[in-house]
Design a protein around this motif. Structure first.
Motif, PDB file in Angstrom:
ATOM      1  N   ASP A   1       0.809  -1.222   0.000  1.00 18.79           N
ATOM      2  CA  ASP A   1       0.000   0.000   0.000  1.00 18.79           C
ATOM      3  C   ASP A   1       0.837   1.265   0.000  1.00 18.79           C
ATOM      4  N   MET A   2       2.132   1.158  -0.303  1.00 19.42           N
ATOM      5  CA  MET A   2       3.004   2.319  -0.366  1.00 19.42           C
ATOM      6  C   MET A   2       3.616   2.411  -1.762  1.00 19.42           C
ATOM      7  N   ALA A   3       3.905   3.628  -2.206  1.00 15.97           N
ATOM      8  CA  ALA A   3       4.536   3.845  -3.503  1.00 15.97           C
ATOM      9  C   ALA A   3       6.043   3.626  -3.363  1.00 15.97           C
ATOM     10  N   LEU A   4       6.489   2.421  -3.704  1.00 19.55           N
ATOM     11  CA  LEU A   4       7.873   2.034  -3.468  1.00 19.55           C
ATOM     12  C   LEU A   4       8.488   1.426  -4.718  1.00 19.55           C
ATOM     13  N   GLU A   5       9.783   1.633  -4.860  1.00 17.96           N
ATOM     14  CA  GLU A   5      10.587   0.899  -5.815  1.00 17.96           C
ATOM     15  C   GLU A   5      11.338  -0.173  -5.042  1.00 17.96           C
ATOM     16  N   PHE A   6      11.310  -1.424  -5.530  1.00 18.09           N
ATOM     17  CA  PHE A   6      12.022  -2.480  -4.806  1.00 18.09           C
ATOM     18  C   PHE A   6      12.599  -3.492  -5.779  1.00 18.09           C
ATOM     19  N   LEU A   7      13.666  -4.118  -5.322  1.00 19.30           N
ATOM     20  CA  LEU A   7      14.377  -5.092  -6.150  1.00 19.30           C
ATOM     21  C   LEU A   7      14.646  -6.345  -5.311  1.00 19.30           C
ATOM     22  N   PRO A   8      13.939  -7.462  -5.584  1.00 22.59           N
ATOM     23  CA  PRO A   8      14.267  -8.716  -4.889  1.00 22.59           C
ATOM     24  C   PRO A   8      15.643  -9.202  -5.341  1.00 22.59           C
ATOM     25  N   PHE A   9      16.474  -9.626  -4.392  1.00 23.00           N
ATOM     26  CA  PHE A   9      17.819 -10.019  -4.798  1.00 23.00           C
ATOM     27  C   PHE A   9      18.319 -11.307  -4.154  1.00 23.00           C
TER      28      PHE A   9
ATOM     29  N   LEU B   1       9.937 -21.827   4.361  1.00 24.29           N
ATOM     30  CA  LEU B   1       9.080 -20.782   3.830  1.00 24.29           C
ATOM     31  C   LEU B   1       9.999 -19.781   3.137  1.00 24.29           C
ATOM     32  N   LEU B   2       9.781 -19.601   1.843  1.00 21.06           N
ATOM     33  CA  LEU B   2      10.692 -18.746   1.078  1.00 21.06           C
ATOM     34  C   LEU B   2      10.129 -17.342   0.929  1.00 21.06           C
ATOM     35  N   ARG B   3      10.888 -16.386   1.365  1.00 21.06           N
ATOM     36  CA  ARG B   3      10.642 -14.981   1.117  1.00 21.06           C
ATOM     37  C   ARG B   3      11.899 -14.420   0.449  1.00 21.06           C
ATOM     38  N   SER B   4      11.797 -13.258  -0.150  1.00 17.63           N
ATOM     39  CA  SER B   4      12.953 -12.646  -0.806  1.00 17.63           C
ATOM     40  C   SER B   4      13.378 -11.393  -0.067  1.00 17.63           C
ATOM     41  N   TRP B   5      14.679 -11.246   0.134  1.00 16.93           N
ATOM     42  CA  TRP B   5      15.191  -9.967   0.594  1.00 16.93           C
ATOM     43  C   TRP B   5      15.107  -8.986  -0.568  1.00 16.93           C
ATOM     44  N   CYS B   6      14.658  -7.779  -0.267  1.00 14.38           N
ATOM     45  CA  CYS B   6      14.515  -6.744  -1.291  1.00 14.38           C
ATOM     46  C   CYS B   6      15.227  -5.478  -0.832  1.00 14.38           C
ATOM     47  N   VAL B   7      15.822  -4.769  -1.781  1.00 15.32           N
ATOM     48  CA  VAL B   7      16.348  -3.434  -1.505  1.00 15.32           C
ATOM     49  C   VAL B   7      15.270  -2.458  -1.960  1.00 15.32           C
ATOM     50  N   VAL B   8      14.915  -1.507  -1.079  1.00 19.28           N
ATOM     51  CA  VAL B   8      13.692  -0.725  -1.242  1.00 19.28           C
ATOM     52  C   VAL B   8      13.982   0.766  -1.038  1.00 19.28           C
ATOM     53  N   HIS B   9      13.260   1.607  -1.773  1.00 17.90           N
ATOM     54  CA  HIS B   9      13.256   3.051  -1.505  1.00 17.90           C
ATOM     55  C   HIS B   9      11.938   3.633  -1.999  1.00 17.90           C
TER      56      HIS B   9
ATOM     57  N   PHE C   1      22.605   0.121  -5.232  1.00 14.37           N
ATOM     58  CA  PHE C   1      21.438  -0.476  -5.887  1.00 14.37           C
ATOM     59  C   PHE C   1      21.880  -1.212  -7.154  1.00 14.37           C
ATOM     60  N   ALA C   2      22.763  -0.596  -7.924  1.00 20.64           N
ATOM     61  CA  ALA C   2      23.250  -1.224  -9.157  1.00 20.64           C
ATOM     62  C   ALA C   2      24.067  -2.472  -8.835  1.00 20.64           C
ATOM     63  N   PHE C   3      24.856  -2.429  -7.763  1.00 21.20           N
ATOM     64  CA  PHE C   3      25.645  -3.588  -7.345  1.00 21.20           C
ATOM     65  C   PHE C   3      24.728  -4.767  -7.051  1.00 21.20           C
ATOM     66  N   VAL C   4      23.661  -4.525  -6.283  1.00 21.20           N
ATOM     67  CA  VAL C   4      22.713  -5.587  -5.937  1.00 21.20           C
ATOM     68  C   VAL C   4      22.013  -6.120  -7.186  1.00 21.20           C
ATOM     69  N   ARG C   5      21.693  -5.223  -8.130  1.00 22.47           N
ATOM     70  CA  ARG C   5      20.983  -5.628  -9.346  1.00 22.47           C
ATOM     71  C   ARG C   5      21.867  -6.434 -10.285  1.00 22.47           C
TER      72      ARG C   5
ATOM     73  N   ILE D   1      26.274 -12.519  -5.258  1.00 26.47           N
ATOM     74  CA  ILE D   1      25.559 -12.413  -3.989  1.00 26.47           C
ATOM     75  C   ILE D   1      25.014 -13.772  -3.569  1.00 26.47           C
ATOM     76  N   ASN D   2      24.490 -14.547  -4.532  1.00 26.41           N
ATOM     77  CA  ASN D   2      23.996 -15.886  -4.206  1.00 26.41           C
ATOM     78  C   ASN D   2      25.116 -16.788  -3.715  1.00 26.41           C
ATOM     79  N   ALA D   3      26.277 -16.693  -4.361  1.00 20.65           N
ATOM     80  CA  ALA D   3      27.417 -17.492  -3.918  1.00 20.65           C
ATOM     81  C   ALA D   3      27.851 -17.088  -2.518  1.00 20.65           C
ATOM     82  N   LEU D   4      27.851 -15.770  -2.257  1.00 20.63           N
ATOM     83  CA  LEU D   4      28.192 -15.274  -0.928  1.00 20.63           C
ATOM     84  C   LEU D   4      27.208 -15.817   0.105  1.00 20.63           C
ATOM     85  N   ALA D   5      25.912 -15.785  -0.217  1.00 20.26           N
ATOM     86  CA  ALA D   5      24.892 -16.247   0.721  1.00 20.26           C
ATOM     87  C   ALA D   5      25.025 -17.741   0.987  1.00 20.26           C
ATOM     88  N   GLU D   6      25.355 -18.512  -0.035  1.00 18.99           N
ATOM     89  CA  GLU D   6      25.508 -19.953   0.169  1.00 18.99           C
ATOM     90  C   GLU D   6      26.693 -20.259   1.080  1.00 18.99           C
TER      91      GLU D   6
END
Length: 320
Positions: A158-166, A270-278, A292-296, A302-307
């Motif tokens: 319900d908010m006007a947001l830009e977000f990127l699941p990563f 239960l799978l949820r996604s971390w998102c970077v948001v503004h 933001f560009a780095f995450v995109r 990033i997946n290798a780092l998380a694993e």
């Protein structure tokens, strides 16, 4: 525009912002290395330029007026633009400099320092101001435009947001290694309901996601214990107080050491996604744009780092 507003000085706005943060003239004076009369004078002059009072004292507590809240938002934008200018000038000299103001939900606090360290290898002169919050606090900070970027797992619709699941944020069930359920080869969520469930405080995103999912699966826990942090949940489970639903990233060390056991629940993780948001339309500083560009653009890294970071207990597959 009122001509009086053009006579405001950056120094006056700096003093004003300090009073807003400290909620006290005397503490603002200490913060700004000024005398209290000097702070009072700067605020009085600012009120004359604005044409309205900025603060009210009620019961010895200082409160912001509507005019002060409007000025606070404007001053945040002004100083943000100046910081952005500083970054752009540094960028023109061949290096990205400045500070990234980042708020993260508490269950991500274990991973984000590793993510920022990878980012900083590309931009070694960038600093970090990191604030750890729960989901409800993150939403309030988004509304107030407090940070450059936020990292959260449940983006408000319900908010006007830009977000990127990563990155996936798997939520699992854990117990102490001597718990009877750890000897089972297969479980359902319903099998867990005979034991107490340790919950985070109201406002936690992990709690909200877990409660909604359990309700959807008709798994109702008659016994619950509310604790104030992920660390308290971990210690409570290790002590044998009950079970918990927690992000695998947050319990990786305990799973690896054997202090916790991941329960083989068929409906989990239960799978949820971390998102970077503004906020949509927000002006992003060069540092925020770069992050933001780095995450995109660096998903595989990033997946290798998380694993590597969130490796599960011996014998299980990370990310399963």
């Amino acid at each position: 525009m009122r001509k009086s507003l053009m006579r405001m000085t950056l120094r006056q706005l700096q003093v004003f912002r300090s009073v807003c943060e400290q909620r006290s003239y005397s503490r603002a004076a200490e913060d700004m290395a000024l005398t209290q009369p000097a702070v009072s004078l700067q605020i009085r002059q600012l009120e004359e330029l604005v044409g309205q009072p900025l603060f009210d004292y009620i019961g010895k507590k200082l409160y912001l007026t509507d005019a002060a809240e409007a000025l606070q938002r404007a001053s945040a934008d002004i100083f943000g633009r100046l910081e952005s200018l500083d970054m752009q000038l540094a960028d023109l000299q061949g290096s990205l400099q400045g500070q990234l103001s980042l708020a993260v939900e508490s269950s991500a606090k274990y991973l984000i320092p590793h993510l920022f360290a990878a980012f900083r290898r590309d931009y070694p002169e960038v600093g970090l101001q990191l604030v750890v919050v729960n989901h409800a606090q993150a939403v309030r900070r988004l509304s107030a435009n407090r940070d450059d970027l936020l990292i959260m797992s449940q983006v408000p619709a319900d908010m006007a947001l830009e977000f990127l699941p990563f990155l996936n944020n798997p939520i699992i069930a854990v117990a102490s290694p001597d718990h009877p359920l750890c000897a089972r080869e297969q479980l359902s969520l319903q099998d867990l309901t005979a034991w107490p469930l340790l919950l985070r405080e109201a406002g936690s995103g992990t709690r909200q996601a877990g409660e909604e999912y359990c309700h959807q699966k008709r798994a109702h826990f008659p016994q619950t214990l509310e604790v104030g942090s992920t660390e308290s949940q971990l210690e409570g489970v290790i002590a044998g107080l009950g079970l918990a639903l927690l992000p695998r990233h947050a319990v990786r060390r305990e799973l690896q050491s054997g202090a916790l056991c991941e329960l083989p629940v068929g409906e989990l993780p239960l799978l949820r996604s971390w998102c970077v948001v503004h906020p949509r339309g927000k002006y992003l500083s060069p540092v925020a744009q770069a992050f933001f560009a780095f995450v995109r653009n660096r998903r595989s890294e990033i997946n290798a780092l998380a694993e590597r970071f969130a490796a599960a207990a011996p014998g299980s597959t990370p990310g399963s």
